[in-house]
Design an enzyme around this catalytic site. Structure first.
Site, PDB file in Angstrom:
ATOM      1  N   GLU A  18      20.490 -37.732 -18.209  1.00  0.00           N
ATOM      2  CA  GLU A  18      19.109 -37.785 -17.731  1.00  0.00           C
ATOM      3  C   GLU A  18      18.755 -39.242 -17.466  1.00  0.00           C
ATOM      4  OE1 GLU A  18      14.705 -35.930 -18.806  1.00  0.00           O
ATOM      5  OE2 GLU A  18      16.361 -35.783 -20.239  1.00  0.00           O
ATOM      6  N   GLY A  19      18.052 -39.482 -16.347  1.00  0.00           N
ATOM      7  CA  GLY A  19      17.645 -40.838 -16.004  1.00  0.00           C
ATOM      8  C   GLY A  19      16.258 -40.849 -15.410  1.00  0.00           C
ATOM      9  N   GLY A  20      15.912 -41.974 -14.777  1.00  0.00           N
ATOM     10  CA  GLY A  20      14.566 -42.126 -14.239  1.00  0.00           C
ATOM     11  C   GLY A  20      14.244 -41.143 -13.129  1.00  0.00           C
ATOM     12  N   LYS A  39      22.346 -32.532  -9.510  1.00  0.00           N
ATOM     13  CA  LYS A  39      21.363 -33.555  -9.870  1.00  0.00           C
ATOM     14  C   LYS A  39      19.998 -33.091  -9.405  1.00  0.00           C
ATOM     15  CE  LYS A  39      20.584 -38.477 -10.055  1.00  0.00           C
ATOM     16  NZ  LYS A  39      21.291 -39.758 -10.072  1.00  0.00           N
ATOM     17  N   ASP A 139      21.207 -49.595  -5.327  1.00  0.00           N
ATOM     18  CA  ASP A 139      21.079 -49.454  -6.783  1.00  0.00           C
ATOM     19  C   ASP A 139      22.447 -49.520  -7.470  1.00  0.00           C
ATOM     20  OD1 ASP A 139      19.594 -49.249  -9.096  1.00  0.00           O
ATOM     21  OD2 ASP A 139      19.471 -47.067  -9.056  1.00  0.00           O
TER      22      ASP A 139
END
Length: 698
Positions: A18-20, A39, A139
């Protein structure tokens, strides 16, 4: 969300991270029966009409990045939207990878310099492929770089940070309150809202600094602090932070961290070359931290890798029995190019052996082209050595007296080092172009034959540098087209224009289609459209399908003996069947069922077996059982040709051996043992060696 069905086919099994932006889940594709990664972009859930606009834009931009096809870029299979408890959410479906991200590697401490150089070069390879299509990553950071269990780099989330910006519009990159990227790795110009390709290189510089020192170049308490540092502070030299870092590493990393983009490396390809030179100089010392645990011995990838290493040794033994020096050296170069994935030192030894044999070849054209093959093979292992051999090939090419042969050979040398040194490749290609303009023959410098030769050679030069510099390739191809249009003989003009379009297809499909309109020979046109369809398939499946169907329609109007350029057709293979086989291959790339339908309509054994092998390869990642079924049918068709004393029968047998190489390649990813069995049935030494090394790990 566990057990939820996305898009009517992807069943979520377990959350992987899990991320931003959202969550990543392991899921099962219930249509194809395979495991995938899903995702979910939770950042864009809900939001009313503005949320709808943001999700639509995300899907548009994600389709562009999903078209990237490269060994170091994670493959995106599908994308869409689904209903969640909080509203509509877009999602991506990707290949499921096993390994660990670089953030996990960094938790154990700094990485070894050779590992860092190799990983960095592979990240650059991925960035170069993206930048060629004008896609920025925006990124680059440790969690977006995965090292697979086979030690291959996979770069994740190309362009997703930009696509997932909920406040961007069609005309503005960002709005207040949302910064695209991750502040500790963000280039100054990206922080100002003006990212470019070299912004990705700056971020990679931050990552390389972190890998070799164990810390970031700037340390700050928050995002504002990081951005301020990137904009105004000079980074320390890595050697001032960690011991044992050579000066050349300081120079490379600090060049990447220059404030002005123009002072950094010019391109990802140029940086990849520098990193590979560093890797070859640094050696392969022990890693400062223990490696991740190896996968179990029962793992399919590990078994396939061991089997592949055995295949390489067997192919090597076969290659050494080949009497013809040119063939032996070229097969050894091919084996060296494949062996780099198993044993880099062994690849260097094989390449050195190939180079030694190449120097004993008396024909200067064969010698130069063989040396070019050796340079291409060793390029990913040792850039300096590849350049040395390529320059030797170039010197040899300049001793060729026939200007056509000289120009073609120089083009081969340029193609060989395109991934090693783009500037050198372009220099040699321009030399080849100048030579092409001096081509003369016994019929005079302005004869029809001379113009045709010049146009064909220029088209070959354009094709050689298509992956190095698309604009330069198009310029040379247009020069070739202008030359071809001065040919008054219709048949020679069409042949030249077809070759130009073939050269352009991988660079600019629209240009290739424009030129194809002037081709009236149905066989040539069908083959050309099939080539264009294959080139377009990774970017626009719908357009590729349309072009392939047009190729099929035209192929059915073709009559035998109209296409003299098909060498196989001259020696016993039906011309129309071979044209349809090419169309089936192009169709299979976008719709395996349609490719199979075309293959089943082909009556000639050679054409049908070739088409079936192509279809089998296309469905390998989707349906292994169907792959084996189709490949076995192709093999059954390929074997009935009997050997007798007639020349035509001997040529038919040779054609079938080529078909068996294609069948073995199609089966390799599904059943390496079966592929090896098929390869070992091939009697020609060079073809058998090529088939064996094609049985690659899954």
């Amino acid at each position: 969300m566990r057990d939820q069905l996305f898009g009517g086919r992807y069943r979520l099994l377990r959350q992987m991270g899990e991320g931003g932006m959202g969550q990543v889940w392991e899921a099962r594709d219930e249509t194809l029966g395979r495991l995938v990664a899903v995702k979910v972009i939770a950042l864009l859930v809900g939001g009313g009409s503005r949320g709808d606009e943001a999700r639509a834009r995300f899907l548009r931009e994600a389709r562009i990045t999903a078209a990237l096809q490269h060994p170091n870029v994670v493959t995106v299979h599908d994308l869409g939207e689904t209903d969640t408890e909080d509203g509509r959410a877009p999602f991506l479906v990707m290949e499921l990878l096993r390994g660990e991200a670089l953030d996990a590697v960094l938790r154990r401490g700094p990485a070894a310099l050779p590992d860092t150089a190799r990983w960095g070069a592979e990240i650059c390879d991925a960035l170069a492929a993206a930048h060629e299509t004008r896609v920025l990553h925006r990124d680059i950071k440790p969690s977006n770089v995965l090292i697979t269990t086979a030690s291959t780099v996979k770069v994740l989330d190309f362009g997703i940070a930009r696509a997932a910006d909920p406040s961007a519009t069609a005309n503005h990159l960002t709005q207040t309150g949302f910064i695209v990227g991750t502040p500790p790795y963000m280039a100054p110009e990206q922080a100002r809202g003006f990212p470019e390709a070299r912004s990705d290189l700056y971020a990679l510089g931050c990552l390389l600094f972190e890998l070799i020192t164990g810390r970031l170049p700037f340390e700050a308490p928050d995002a504002v602090g990081y951005l301020t540092a990137h904009l105004s502070q000079e980074p320390p030299a890595p050697s001032s932070v960690a011991a044992g870092i050579p000066p050349e590493w300081d120079e490379l990393v600090l060049t990447l961290l220059r404030k002005e983009p123009g002072q950094r490396y010019a391109s990802a390809s140029a940086l990849a070359q520098a990193l590979r030179r560093l890797e070859s100089r640094t050696g392969h010392g022990p890693s400062p931290h223990p490696p991740p645990p190896k996968p179990p011995e029962t793992d399919n990838a590990a078994r396939a890798l061991r089997a592949w290493a055995g295949n390489i040794q067997q192919a090597l033994g076969i290659a050494r029995t080949i009497a013809d020096k040119t063939t032996k050296a070229q097969v050894l170069a091919e084996i060296a190019g494949v062996a780099v994935a198993v044993d880099r030192d062994e690849a260097r030894r094989i390449a050195a052996d190939a180079e030694r044999i190449a120097h004993t070849i008396t024909n200067t054209k064969d010698k130069a082209q063989t040396l070019a093959s050796v340079a291409a093979a060793i390029g990913t292992v040792d850039a300096d050595e590849a350049l040395r051999i390529a320059r030797d090939a170039e010197r040899t090419a300049h001793t060729i007296t026939n200007t056509k042969d000289k120009a073609q050979t120089l083009a081969s040398v340029a193609a060989a080092i395109g991934t090693v040194d783009a500037d050198e490749a372009l220099r040699i290609a321009r030399d080849a172009e100048r030579t092409a303009h001096t081509i003369t023959n016994v019929f005079g410098s302005n004869s029809q034959r001379n113009r045709k030769d010049k146009a064909l050679v220029l088209a070959g030069i354009a094709a050689a540098i298509g992956t190095v510099d698309a604009d330069e390739a198009l310029r040379i191809a247009r020069d070739a087209e202008r030359t071809a249009r001065t040919i008054t003989n219709t048949e020679k003009k069409e042949k030249a224009l077809t070759d130009v379009a073939m050269a352009v297809a991988a660079v600019d499909a629209g240009e290739a289609l424009r030129i194809a309109q002037f081709t009236t020979d149905s066989g040539s046109k069908a083959l050309l459209l099939a080539t264009i369809a294959t080139a377009v398939a990774a970017v626009d499946a719908g357009e590729a399908l349309r072009i392939a169907r047009e190729a099929e329609r035209i192929a059915h109007t073709f009559t035998n003996n109209a296409l003299g350029g098909l060498l196989l057709a001259r020696f016993g293979a039906d011309q129309k069947s071979l044209v349809l086989a090419s169309v089936a291959e192009a169709m299979a790339a976008v719709d395996a069922g349609e490719g199979l339908r075309i293959a089943q309509t082909i009556s000639d054994n050679a054409g049908k077996a070739l088409a079936l092998a192509s279809v089998a390869g296309a469905v390998a990642a989707v349906d292994p059982d169907e792959t084996l079924r189709i490949a076995r049918e192709a093999e059954r068709i390929a074997h009935p040709i009997t050997h007798n004393e007639t020349f035509q029968a001997a040529m038919q047998a040779a054609i079938m051996e080529l078909v068996l190489v294609s069948i073995a390649a199609a089966v390799a990813a599904v059943d390496p043992d079966e592929a090896r069995r098929i390869a070992q049935a091939i009697t020609d030494e060079a073809l058998q060696a090529s088939a064996l090394i094609g049985v690659a790990p899954m």
